[in-house]
Design an enzyme around this catalytic site. Structure first.
Site, PDB file in Angstrom:
ATOM      1  N   LEU A  59       0.818  -1.213   0.000  1.00 18.32           N
ATOM      2  CA  LEU A  59       0.000   0.000   0.000  1.00 18.32           C
ATOM      3  C   LEU A  59       0.849   1.259   0.000  1.00 18.32           C
ATOM      4  O   LEU A  59       0.440   2.290  -0.533  1.00 18.32           O
ATOM      5  CB  LEU A  59      -0.925   0.017   1.219  1.00 18.32           C
ATOM      6  CG  LEU A  59      -1.999  -1.072   1.288  1.00 18.32           C
ATOM      7  CD1 LEU A  59      -2.758  -0.964   2.604  1.00 18.32           C
ATOM      8  CD2 LEU A  59      -2.950  -0.958   0.117  1.00 18.32           C
ATOM      9  N   GLY A  60       2.010   1.200   0.614  1.00 20.48           N
ATOM     10  CA  GLY A  60       2.847   2.389   0.689  1.00 20.48           C
ATOM     11  C   GLY A  60       4.194   2.073   1.289  1.00 20.48           C
ATOM     12  O   GLY A  60       4.396   1.044   1.931  1.00 20.48           O
ATOM     13  N   THR A  63       9.864   6.209   5.260  1.00 17.36           N
ATOM     14  CA  THR A  63      11.129   6.135   5.985  1.00 17.36           C
ATOM     15  C   THR A  63      11.108   5.025   7.026  1.00 17.36           C
ATOM     16  O   THR A  63      12.124   4.393   7.297  1.00 17.36           O
ATOM     17  CB  THR A  63      11.412   7.480   6.663  1.00 17.36           C
ATOM     18  OG1 THR A  63      11.345   8.510   5.681  1.00 17.36           O
ATOM     19  CG2 THR A  63      12.787   7.488   7.306  1.00 17.36           C
ATOM     20  N   ILE A  66       7.241  -0.275   5.426  1.00 20.86           N
ATOM     21  CA  ILE A  66       6.196  -0.399   4.418  1.00 20.86           C
ATOM     22  C   ILE A  66       4.908  -0.887   5.074  1.00 20.86           C
ATOM     23  O   ILE A  66       4.918  -1.429   6.184  1.00 20.86           O
ATOM     24  CB  ILE A  66       6.612  -1.369   3.288  1.00 20.86           C
ATOM     25  CG1 ILE A  66       6.744  -2.793   3.840  1.00 20.86           C
ATOM     26  CG2 ILE A  66       7.894  -0.921   2.627  1.00 20.86           C
ATOM     27  CD1 ILE A  66       6.963  -3.826   2.761  1.00 20.86           C
ATOM     28  N   LYS A  86       1.984  -3.710   9.016  1.00 22.78           N
ATOM     29  CA  LYS A  86       2.910  -2.586   9.051  1.00 22.78           C
ATOM     30  C   LYS A  86       4.285  -3.109   9.445  1.00 22.78           C
ATOM     31  O   LYS A  86       4.487  -3.562  10.571  1.00 22.78           O
ATOM     32  CB  LYS A  86       2.422  -1.537  10.052  1.00 22.78           C
ATOM     33  CG  LYS A  86       3.258  -0.276  10.104  1.00 22.78           C
ATOM     34  CD  LYS A  86       2.624   0.724  11.068  1.00 22.78           C
ATOM     35  CE  LYS A  86       3.402   2.025  11.126  1.00 22.78           C
ATOM     36  NZ  LYS A  86       2.770   3.009  12.043  1.00 22.78           N
ATOM     37  N   ASP A 178      -0.028  13.310  18.329  1.00 19.11           N
ATOM     38  CA  ASP A 178       0.048  13.482  16.874  1.00 19.11           C
ATOM     39  C   ASP A 178      -1.314  13.247  16.231  1.00 19.11           C
ATOM     40  O   ASP A 178      -1.427  12.527  15.239  1.00 19.11           O
ATOM     41  CB  ASP A 178       1.087  12.531  16.277  1.00 19.11           C
ATOM     42  CG  ASP A 178       1.502  12.943  14.857  1.00 19.11           C
ATOM     43  OD1 ASP A 178       1.273  14.118  14.496  1.00 19.11           O
ATOM     44  OD2 ASP A 178       2.046  12.100  14.125  1.00 19.11           O
TER      45      ASP A 178
END
Length: 545
Positions: A59-60, A63, A66, A86, A178
């Site tokens: 999916l992505g 840094t 993935i 993840k 965050d």
């Protein structure tokens, strides 16, 4: 969806305990960075046969590692279900495990992303398996999928879900640090929201002075490296609420990260005014108040959004697709973006290198609402201004407003629902007027701010954009900004000394003339004294004769 976790303990941890010597007794437990975050709870390890690696796709990438979409099952006797894994790079593995521990401790909350367990892959190493949110993030809905219309009812529902999760953190003396649109994931055709990304999550007993978080939603006291608490999350809620209502970016995206942070921390920079119901605007302004004491608590936010959700109860109505005039469907799976993951892309301003040329002008968002549909107001946007608003120009004002056939008493009840009993309505985001006797100090402060901003625009002195989840990057960024502030102080002092020198030089001819006049006066006085003395001598001689 069955979300019950594995109860099987880690095999690696069991083997470790059987071959390790007994630990020496300690007198008192040492508080670490993970203290209070489910230290005694074991996260189950997922065996290989429970993950369908043949149907996994990326999916992505960022840094920190993935994220892959995959299929997961509890055991061989269960059906596969969509899931996300993840993976972390080796240097960020500790952060990933810590995040997994937080998510495991909060797995029972319906608005926090659920974790199924840990999984080790031969290609990517250690990973965390969690539920897959098929509608992407709130950021993608608000900014990228403008054809999807949502209403104030949906906004009230999303904010209620977020406040419910945040209130759970705060009741346990914990802070997310965050909160942002990218960390709010959606499913159930965009109607259910769950928080994710707990890499900056911490307990309140820790010393909290590091500037962690995302610049757009970072509270002023966090950037100033002051002691902060749960009220920093409340500030983020206020910015998020504004973004949902405006459906636009709160600040000019050409504004550099240091410039944005400095203006928020020192000049009370806030998102532009919206022409919306004061029931809404009063509350999000109270949430982003510069003084943390004046902000509501998470419990008060939950109370307010509960009242708002009661007033606008149609949050479960399907969102509408403006292109088809039909209820929106679940979007197709996202594809890999080489630029990085949304949650790991840092600030979302500029690139990961040097900041772009700073601009201190803001694009004014223009929120417009269509006619009332099904007792709700649909949020749409005019196109963004093609150029920054320059000084002296007046940006187009917002023409729409959230208005409904509500009585004044109901409006007052809603307005007071989330406001603390002791808090009062705070002033607008404009800076307070400067007292007359403090104008000189204000001029010096403004001059110092101008020097500091010039340093942030200079290629040789502006800092590199920080990585919001990298502690070392944030520390370096803060040290660089502090050095720039000290440099600005030194430049201002040098400027004042030079100004005093030039003023003295400009007055030097007058001073020399004054000295010459004094010398001339002294000479004349001496001559007069001599004449008087001689005159007295002549008079005495005349008398003798």
């Amino acid at each position: 969806m069955d979300t019950s976790p594995h109860s099987k303990p880690s095999s690696s941890s069991a083997s470790q305990s059987s071959h390790s010597p007994s630990p020496a007794p300690v007198t008192a437990p040492r508080k670490t960075r993970d203290s209070g975050l489910c230290m005694t709870q074991d996260i189950p390890e997922i065996p290989t046969h429970c993950i369908d690696n043949l149907n996994s796709h990326q999916l992505g990438r960022g840094t920190y590692g993935i994220v892959e979409k995959t299929r997961y099952r509890r055991s061989r006797n269960h059906e596969y279900r969509p899931a996300a894994i993840k993976y972390s790079s080796p240097i960020h593995l500790a952060t990933l495990i810590r995040e997994a521990k937080v998510m495991w401790a909060l797995r029972d909350h319906s608005n926090i992303i659920k974790i199924y367990g840990l999984y080790r892959d031969a290609r990517h190493g250690q990973g965390v398996v969690m539920e897959y949110m098929d509608c992407g993030s709130m950021s993608e809905l608000i900014y990228d999928r403008k054809s999807i219309d949502y209403t104030i009812d949906h906004v009230a529902s999303w904010l209620y879900q977020m406040a419910s999760a945040v209130n759970t953190f705060h009741r346990n003396d914990q802070v997310h640090r965050d909160l942002k649109l990218q960390n709010m994931l959606l499913c159930d055709r965009y109607r259910t929201m769950k928080l994710c990304d707990f890499g900056t999550f911490t307990a309140m007993h820790q010393s909290m002075t590091s500037n962690r978080g995302t610049p757009i939603t970072m509270a002023p006291e966090v950037f100033r490296c002051e002691e902060y608490n749960q009220k920093s999350d409340i500030y983020s809620i206020g910015i998020i609420m504004w973004q949902m209502i405006a459906r636009n970016h709160p600040y000019n995206r050409n504004l550099s990260v240091p410039g944005l942070l400095y203006n928020v921390a020192t000049a009370s920079l806030r998102p532009p005014e919206l022409d919306c119901n004061p029931i809404l605007s009063d509350f999000y302004k109270q949430c982003w108040h510069d003084d943390p004491v004046s902000r509501p608590t998470a419990a008060e936010c939950l109370q307010y959004f509960t009242a708002l959700k009661t007033e606008y109860p149609n949050g479960n109505v399907p969102l509408a697709d403006a292109n088809t005039n039909r209820p929106v469907e679940t979007p197709p799976p996202r594809v890999h973006r080489p630029s990085g993951l949304g949650s790991a892309s840092g600030s979302g301003l500029g690139t990961n290198g040097r900041t772009p040329t700073a601009s201190n002008h803001l694009n004014a968002p223009q929120a417009v609402n269509t006619h009332r549909r099904n007792r709700s107001e649909t949020i749409q946007m005019k196109p963004e201004l093609p150029y920054p608003v320059m000084p002296g120009e007046v940006a187009a004002s917002s023409s729409g407003a959230f208005r409904g056939p509500r009585s004044q008493s109901e409006a007052k009840n809603l307005r007071d629902a989330g406001r603390s009993q002791s808090g009062q309505r705070h002033p607008h985001r404009n800076a307070p007027p400067i007292p007359i006797d403090d104008r000189r100090d204000s001029n010096e402060s403004n001059e110092k701010d101008a020097i500091f901003m010039e340093l942030l625009r200079n290629d040789d002195t502006r800092p590199v954009d920080p990585d919001a989840r990298d502690e070392a990057s944030l520390d370096i960024f803060h040290q660089h900004c502090s050095s720039n502030k000290e440099y600005a102080d030194a430049l201002l002092l040098k400027k004042e000394v030079l100004r005093a020198k030039h003023e003295l030089l400009s007055r030097w001819p007058q001073h020399q003339r004054h000295v010459e006049l004094l010398e001339r006066q002294n000479y004349l006085e001496q001559e007069i004294a001599k004449l008087e003395y001689n005159s007295d001598d002549d008079f005495s001689i005349t008398e003798r004769l």
